[in-house]
Write an enzyme that holds these catalytic residues in place. Structure first.
Site: not given
Ligand code: UD1
Ligand code: CA
Length: 471
Positions: A179, A395, A14-17, A21, A385
Site C-alpha cells: 500500500n 570593517y 497527513l503531516a502530523a507525525g 525513525r 580596474n
Molecule cells: C502508512 C500506512 C501503510 C503504508 C505506508 C505507505 C497506515 C496505518 N499505514 O504506514 O499501510 O504502506 O504508510 O507509506 O496508514 N500521520 C499523522 N497522524 C498520525 C500518524 C501519522 O498525521 O497520528 C501522518 C504522518 O505524518 C505521515 C503519514 O501520516 O506523513 C503516514 O504515517 P507513517 O507513520 O509514516 O505511516 P507508515 O507506518 O509509513
Molecule cells: Ca510513512
C-alpha cells in the site's frame, strides 16, 4: 455531464507525525529534497493536479510545519490540528471534522511521499468516479516490501483489506503487493467509515487503512497499479536519500530534454525552484540551490555551487565558483575559484576572477576584479580596474563602511582602501598604496616609502652570513 469532465475533489494530506525513525529533531515532513520540504512536494502536486481544497493535518512541530506551508502556499492550504498522534485514521477524522462541508471525492495522501506524479492523482480520482467506487487506491509490487502495509486480495483477486507490516501473519508478510498510501474516497463513505475505526492493532492506533475492508464489504474497491519509484514513502534517512537522488536524476533529465546542455546527468543538482533556460550549459557536479535563474547562453562550469543567484545571458561561471544571493550580469565572467557573497551585483561584461571575494557590492559594466582581492560594501562604477591583492578594508571592528570607486578608476596591485572612502572619476591609485582619504578626479594617490638600492650589499651580506655559519 460528459463522461470525461474532471470530477471535483479535495485533498487531505497527513503531516502530523513525528517521524522518530528519522532520528532528527526536525519534524519528518520538513526534511527537504531538492530544496523543498517533503510535505510541500505533496501539497504542490495536489494543487497542480486540481484539488479544489487542500487540507493539511499538522501536529508534531506544528509551528514550523505551518510556517513552511503558509509561506509557500498562503491561503491555498487549510491547516487542521491533530491534537494527539493517534494514527492515520484519527488524523483523517480531524480533517473531516474541521473541514465543514467536504463533498464529492476526497483524496487522502501522506505528507511523506514526495515523488507522486500529479497525473496519478487525476487518474485515481477519475477512475474511482467512473467505477462509482466508494474507495479507489493505488497498489505497487516490491521485492522488499518490509515496513509497508500489504494488500490482501480475495479468491477473485479483488482487494479485500490492508494489513500493516507489524500486524501481518507469516503468510501475509510474504505478500509483495503493498500500500503506497493514496486513497480516493467518497466523502460520505469516508465519514461513516472513520467513525467505525477501532485501535485494535499492534500500535493501538486508529488505522486509516482499515477503511479498505469496510469499503470492500459494500462493493468493489477500485485499484490502480502504480510504480514504486514514484511512490516511496520516506521513513528514515536512507529513504530520504533515495527519494532525493531519484528526484535529482529526473530533474537533470528534464533539463536536458528541454534543451539545457548537461555535461553529466549523474552529478547535476538543481533544486525544484530553480529555472534554467534552454541554451544554457551546466557542467559536471554543479549545484543550483534555492531559487536560481540561469539564462540562455550562460555557462556554469564544473563544481560551481550557486544559491539564489541570477546568471544573465551569455555569462561564464568558471570552475569551483561559490555564490549566494547575487546577480551575474550579461556576458560577465566569474571564477575560477571566486566567492560571491550576498548582494553582489555584477554588471554586464564585468569580471571577478581567481580567488577574489565580493560582498554587498555593485560592479559596473566592464569593471574587473581579476585576482586575489576582497571587495566588500563597494559601489564600483564602469570600466574600473582593480589590481591583484586589493583589499577593501570595510570593517573597523564596530561598523561596516562603504568604498566608492567612480567610473574609469584604476587601482594598482596590493592596495588597501580604508573605508569610508571615495576615489573620484578617472583617478589612479599607485600600487602598494594605503588609501585613507578621498582621491580627487583624475588625481594620483600614492603612499609608499622611497626605494633605495645599495650596490653590492647582497653579496657582502651573503659572505658575512657564510662566515658566521663555519665552526
Ligand atoms: C502508512 C500506512 C501503510 C503504508 C505506508 C505507505 C497506515 C496505518 N499505514 O504506514 O499501510 O504502506 O504508510 O507509506 O496508514 N500521520 C499523522 N497522524 C498520525 C500518524 C501519522 O498525521 O497520528 C501522518 C504522518 O505524518 C505521515 C503519514 O501520516 O506523513 C503516514 O504515517 P507513517 O507513520 O509514516 O505511516 P507508515 O507506518 O509509513
Ligand atoms: Ca510513512
Amino acid at each position: 455531464m460528459p463522461p470525461h469532465s474532471p470530477a471535483t475533489w479535495s485533498a487531505i494530506i497527513l503531516a502530523a507525525g513525528e517521524g522518530t525513525r528519522m532520528k532528527s529533531s526536525r519534524p519528518k515532513v520538513l526534511h527537504e529534497i531538492a530544496g523543498r520540504a517533503l510535505v510541500s512536494w505533496v501539497v504542490q502536486t495536489a494543487l497542480d493536479a486540481g484539488a479544489a481544497r487542500c487540507l493539511v493535518v499538522v501536529g508534531h512541530g506544528r509551528d514550523d510545519v505551518e510556517r513552511e506551508l503558509v509561506s509557500r502556499f498562503g491561503e491555498r492550504v487549510e491547516l487542521v490540528l491533530q491534537p494527539e498522534r493517534r494514527g492515520t485514521g484519527d488524523a483523517v477524522r480531524c480533517a473531516i471534522e474541521a473541514g465543514g462541508s467536504l463533498e464529492g471525492r476526497l483524496l487522502v495522501l501522506y505528507g511523506d511521499c514526495p515523488l507522486i506524479p500529479r497525473q496519478l492523482l487525476r487518474d485515481l480520482v477519475d477512475r474511482s468516479e467512473q467505477a462509482g467506487a466508494d474507495l479507489g487506491l493505488v497498489t505497487a509490487t516490491l521485492t522488499e516490501p518490509s515496513g509497508y502495509g500489504r494488500m490482501v486480495r480475495n479468491g477473485e483477486g479483488h482487494v479485500q483489506r490492508i494489513v500493516e507490516h507489524r500486524d501481518c501473519s507469516a503468510d501475509e508478510r510474504a505478500i509483495l503487493e503493498v500500500n503506497p498510501g493514496l486513497y480516493a474516497v467518497r466523502a460520505d463513505f469516508l465519514r461513516a467509515a472513520i467513525a467505525q475505526l477501532t485501535p485494535v492493532n499492534a500500535q493501538g492506533q486508529l488505522y486509516l487503512t482499515d477503511i479498505v475492508e469496510l469499503a470492500a464489504k459494500r462493493g468493489e474497491v477500485l485499484d490502480l497499479e502504480g510504480d514504486m519509484a514514484d511512490l516511496t514513502g520516506v521513513n528514515d534517512q536512507r529513504d530520504l536519500a533515495v527519494a532525493a537522488s531519484t528526484r535529482r536524476r529526473r530533474m537533470a533529465e528534464e533539463l536536458a530534454r528541454s534543451g539545457v546542455g548537461v555535461a553529466d546527468l549523474a552529478t547535476l543538482y538543481v533544486d525544484a525552484d530553480c529555472k534554467v533556460e534552454p541554451g544554457a550549459m551546466l557542467g559536471a557536479n554543479v549545484h543550483l540551490r534555492g531559487q536560481c535563474v540561469v539564462r540562455a547562453g550562460a555557462h556554469i562550469d564544473v563544481g560551481c555551487v550557486l544559491t539564489n543567484v541570477v546568471v544573465e545571458k551569455d555569462a561564464m561561471v568558471l570552475p569551483y565558483t561559490v555564490a549566494a544571493d547575487s546577480t551575474i550580469g550579461e556576458g560577465a565572467q566569474v571564477g575560477p575559484f571566486s566567492h560571491l557573497r550576498p548582494q553582489t551585483e555584477l554588471g554586464p561584461r564585468s569580471k571577478v576572477g581567481n580567488f577574489s571575494e565580493t560582498k554587498k557590492t555593485t560592479l559596473g559594466a566592464g569593471s574587473k576584479v581579476n585576482h586575489l582581492s576582497y571587495v566588500g560594501d563597494g559601489i564600483i562604477g564602469e570600466g574600473v580596474n582593480i589590481g591583484a591583492g586589493t583589499i577593501f578594508c570595510n570593517y573597523d571592528g564596530e561598523q561596516k563602511h562603504r568604498t566608492v570607486l567612480e567610473d574609469g578608476v584604476f587601482i594598482g596591485s596590493n592596495t588597501q582602501l580604508i573605508a569610508p572612502v571615495t576615489i573620484k572619476k578617472g583617478a589612479y591609485v599607485a600600487s602598494g598604496t594605503t588609501v585613507t582619504r578621498d582621491v580627487p578626479e583624475d588625481a594620483l594617490a600614492i603612499s609608499r616609502s622611497k626605494q633605495e638600492n645599495k650596490d653590492g650589499y647582497a653579496a657582502r651580506l651573503r659572505a658575512r652570513l657564510r662566515r658566521k655559519k663555519k665552526p
